[in-house]
Design a protein around this motif. Structure first.
Motif, PDB file in Angstrom:
ATOM      1  N   LEU A 140       3.688  -3.165   2.031  1.00 13.38           N
ATOM      2  CA  LEU A 140       4.329  -1.991   1.295  1.00 13.38           C
ATOM      3  C   LEU A 140       3.157  -0.817   1.493  1.00 13.38           C
ATOM      4  O   LEU A 140       3.333   0.036   1.704  1.00 13.38           O
ATOM      5  CB  LEU A 140       4.607  -2.180  -0.055  1.00 13.38           C
ATOM      6  CG  LEU A 140       5.905  -2.936  -0.047  1.00 13.38           C
ATOM      7  CD1 LEU A 140       6.073  -3.538  -1.661  1.00 13.38           C
ATOM      8  CD2 LEU A 140       7.224  -2.066   0.579  1.00 13.38           C
ATOM      9  N   SER A 141       2.049  -1.157   1.260  1.00 10.55           N
ATOM     10  CA  SER A 141       0.850  -0.342   1.228  1.00 10.55           C
ATOM     11  C   SER A 141       0.816   0.251   2.989  1.00 10.55           C
ATOM     12  O   SER A 141       0.346   1.477   2.912  1.00 10.55           O
ATOM     13  CB  SER A 141      -0.575  -1.096   1.043  1.00 10.55           C
ATOM     14  OG  SER A 141      -0.855  -1.859   2.089  1.00 10.55           O
ATOM     15  N   LEU A 142       1.022  -0.606   3.920  1.00 13.84           N
ATOM     16  CA  LEU A 142       1.002  -0.155   5.114  1.00 13.84           C
ATOM     17  C   LEU A 142       1.955   0.625   5.611  1.00 13.84           C
ATOM     18  O   LEU A 142       1.989   1.579   6.464  1.00 13.84           O
ATOM     19  CB  LEU A 142       0.522  -1.271   5.953  1.00 13.84           C
ATOM     20  CG  LEU A 142      -0.833  -1.768   6.069  1.00 13.84           C
ATOM     21  CD1 LEU A 142      -0.898  -3.063   6.884  1.00 13.84           C
ATOM     22  CD2 LEU A 142      -2.038  -0.812   6.316  1.00 13.84           C
ATOM     23  N   LEU A 143       3.305   0.311   5.234  1.00 13.86           N
ATOM     24  CA  LEU A 143       4.375   1.047   5.593  1.00 13.86           C
ATOM     25  C   LEU A 143       4.348   2.409   5.468  1.00 13.86           C
ATOM     26  O   LEU A 143       5.048   3.177   6.210  1.00 13.86           O
ATOM     27  CB  LEU A 143       5.642   0.213   4.662  1.00 13.86           C
ATOM     28  CG  LEU A 143       6.920   0.752   4.959  1.00 13.86           C
ATOM     29  CD1 LEU A 143       7.524   0.350   6.326  1.00 13.86           C
ATOM     30  CD2 LEU A 143       7.908   0.045   3.906  1.00 13.86           C
ATOM     31  N   PHE A 144       3.969   3.079   4.350  1.00 12.39           N
ATOM     32  CA  PHE A 144       3.893   4.382   4.305  1.00 12.39           C
ATOM     33  C   PHE A 144       2.453   5.063   4.773  1.00 12.39           C
ATOM     34  O   PHE A 144       2.754   6.301   4.538  1.00 12.39           O
ATOM     35  CB  PHE A 144       3.939   4.688   2.659  1.00 12.39           C
ATOM     36  CG  PHE A 144       5.068   4.465   1.911  1.00 12.39           C
ATOM     37  CD1 PHE A 144       6.384   5.292   2.069  1.00 12.39           C
ATOM     38  CD2 PHE A 144       5.653   2.966   1.633  1.00 12.39           C
ATOM     39  CE1 PHE A 144       7.548   4.878   1.415  1.00 12.39           C
ATOM     40  CE2 PHE A 144       6.871   2.779   0.941  1.00 12.39           C
ATOM     41  CZ  PHE A 144       7.851   3.655   0.817  1.00 12.39           C
ATOM     42  N   PHE A 145       1.708   4.579   5.284  1.00 12.78           N
ATOM     43  CA  PHE A 145       0.600   5.224   5.635  1.00 12.78           C
ATOM     44  C   PHE A 145       0.830   6.044   6.941  1.00 12.78           C
ATOM     45  O   PHE A 145       0.406   7.148   6.934  1.00 12.78           O
ATOM     46  CB  PHE A 145      -0.565   4.216   6.104  1.00 12.78           C
ATOM     47  CG  PHE A 145      -1.826   4.609   6.560  1.00 12.78           C
ATOM     48  CD1 PHE A 145      -2.829   5.298   5.729  1.00 12.78           C
ATOM     49  CD2 PHE A 145      -2.238   4.606   8.025  1.00 12.78           C
ATOM     50  CE1 PHE A 145      -3.970   5.646   5.972  1.00 12.78           C
ATOM     51  CE2 PHE A 145      -3.321   5.356   8.229  1.00 12.78           C
ATOM     52  CZ  PHE A 145      -4.288   6.070   7.415  1.00 12.78           C
ATOM     53  N   PRO A 146       1.684   5.651   7.927  1.00 15.26           N
ATOM     54  CA  PRO A 146       1.796   6.692   8.932  1.00 15.26           C
ATOM     55  C   PRO A 146       2.514   7.988   8.463  1.00 15.26           C
ATOM     56  O   PRO A 146       2.408   8.954   9.134  1.00 15.26           O
ATOM     57  CB  PRO A 146       2.787   5.891   9.897  1.00 15.26           C
ATOM     58  CG  PRO A 146       2.525   4.498   9.683  1.00 15.26           C
ATOM     59  CD  PRO A 146       2.174   4.545   8.006  1.00 15.26           C
ATOM     60  N   LEU A 147       3.522   7.915   7.421  1.00 18.15           N
ATOM     61  CA  LEU A 147       4.045   8.829   6.827  1.00 18.15           C
ATOM     62  C   LEU A 147       3.087   9.924   6.559  1.00 18.15           C
ATOM     63  O   LEU A 147       3.282  11.181   6.345  1.00 18.15           O
ATOM     64  CB  LEU A 147       5.007   8.549   5.811  1.00 18.15           C
ATOM     65  CG  LEU A 147       6.105   7.678   6.208  1.00 18.15           C
ATOM     66  CD1 LEU A 147       7.317   7.471   5.058  1.00 18.15           C
ATOM     67  CD2 LEU A 147       6.682   7.917   7.540  1.00 18.15           C
TER      68      LEU A 147
END
Length: 205
Positions: A140-147
């Motif tokens: 979940l922490s990496l999921l939003f990083f590109p955004l």
């Protein structure tokens, strides 16, 4: 750029500013959970006799909470089994085999039970529960990083960018870019960070 396009771009940037703050907060929160040091936890092992059969509890508000309460003879404290260990409980065995008057061995920290066994049998896989919990937080922490990166790019642009293709001019739709990036990131992470999604209140099979 016309005044209407300028106002539209200002509104888009406001939306992406909100998205940036939300993505940063989500990423930081789950990063903290992912890398929270576990070596500060010093569980205490104790042998005790169950005063009553363990009680399954649940609380319903905006979110649903599920846990199990245990009481030991000659011990005033109430011990609890909560997520992530609750979800990895060998549910049927626990219900059928753990009864009032049983002698059990528990490992606990601040009244939260980390492991429980009877006659040498463990009733959930502690390490598997920990690894699954860490992987889900990292996912979940990496999921939003590109955004976060996309939102920063949008905020740095002074004007709405366009793409010229075959003598036609198209607006670059950053909302579509966000959606595609989110889906691609989800797929890539799902392939590389294995974890089991377990609905709250359910048990791993």
């Amino acid at each position: 750029m016309s005044e209407s396009n300028t106002n539209e771009w200002i509104d888009i940037k406001k939306q992406f500013r909100t998205g940036l703050f939300a993505s940063i907060l989500i990423t930081m929160f789950f990063q903290f959970l992912s890398y929270e040091p576990k070596n500060n936890i010093e569980p205490i092992q104790k042998i005790g006799v169950l005063e009553n059969k363990p009680t399954f509890k649940e609380y319903h508000s905006k979110s649903h909470n599920y846990w199990i309460e245990l009481k030991l003879i000659n011990d005033k404290r109430i011990y609890e089994i909560r997520s992530p260990y609750y979800n990895f409980l060998k549910h049927e065995d626990f219900i059928n085999e753990i009864n009032s008057g049983d002698t059990i061995l528990i490992s606990e920290h601040n009244n939260n039970i980390l492991s429980l066994s009877k006659n040498g049998k463990q009733y959930w896989d502690y390490e598997k529960a920990e690894v699954n919990n860490e992987n889900s937080n990292r996912f979940l922490s990496l999921l939003f990083f590109p955004l976060i990166i996309i939102c920063i790019i949008v905020l740095l642009l002074k004007k709405q960018p366009f793409l010229k293709l075959n003598n036609k001019v198209y607006k670059i739709r950053f909302d579509i870019i966000v959606l595609i990036t989110f889906l691609i990131t989800f797929i890539v992470l799902a392939e590389n960070i294995p974890f089991q999604f377990i609905k709250n209140g359910q048990f791993m099979k």
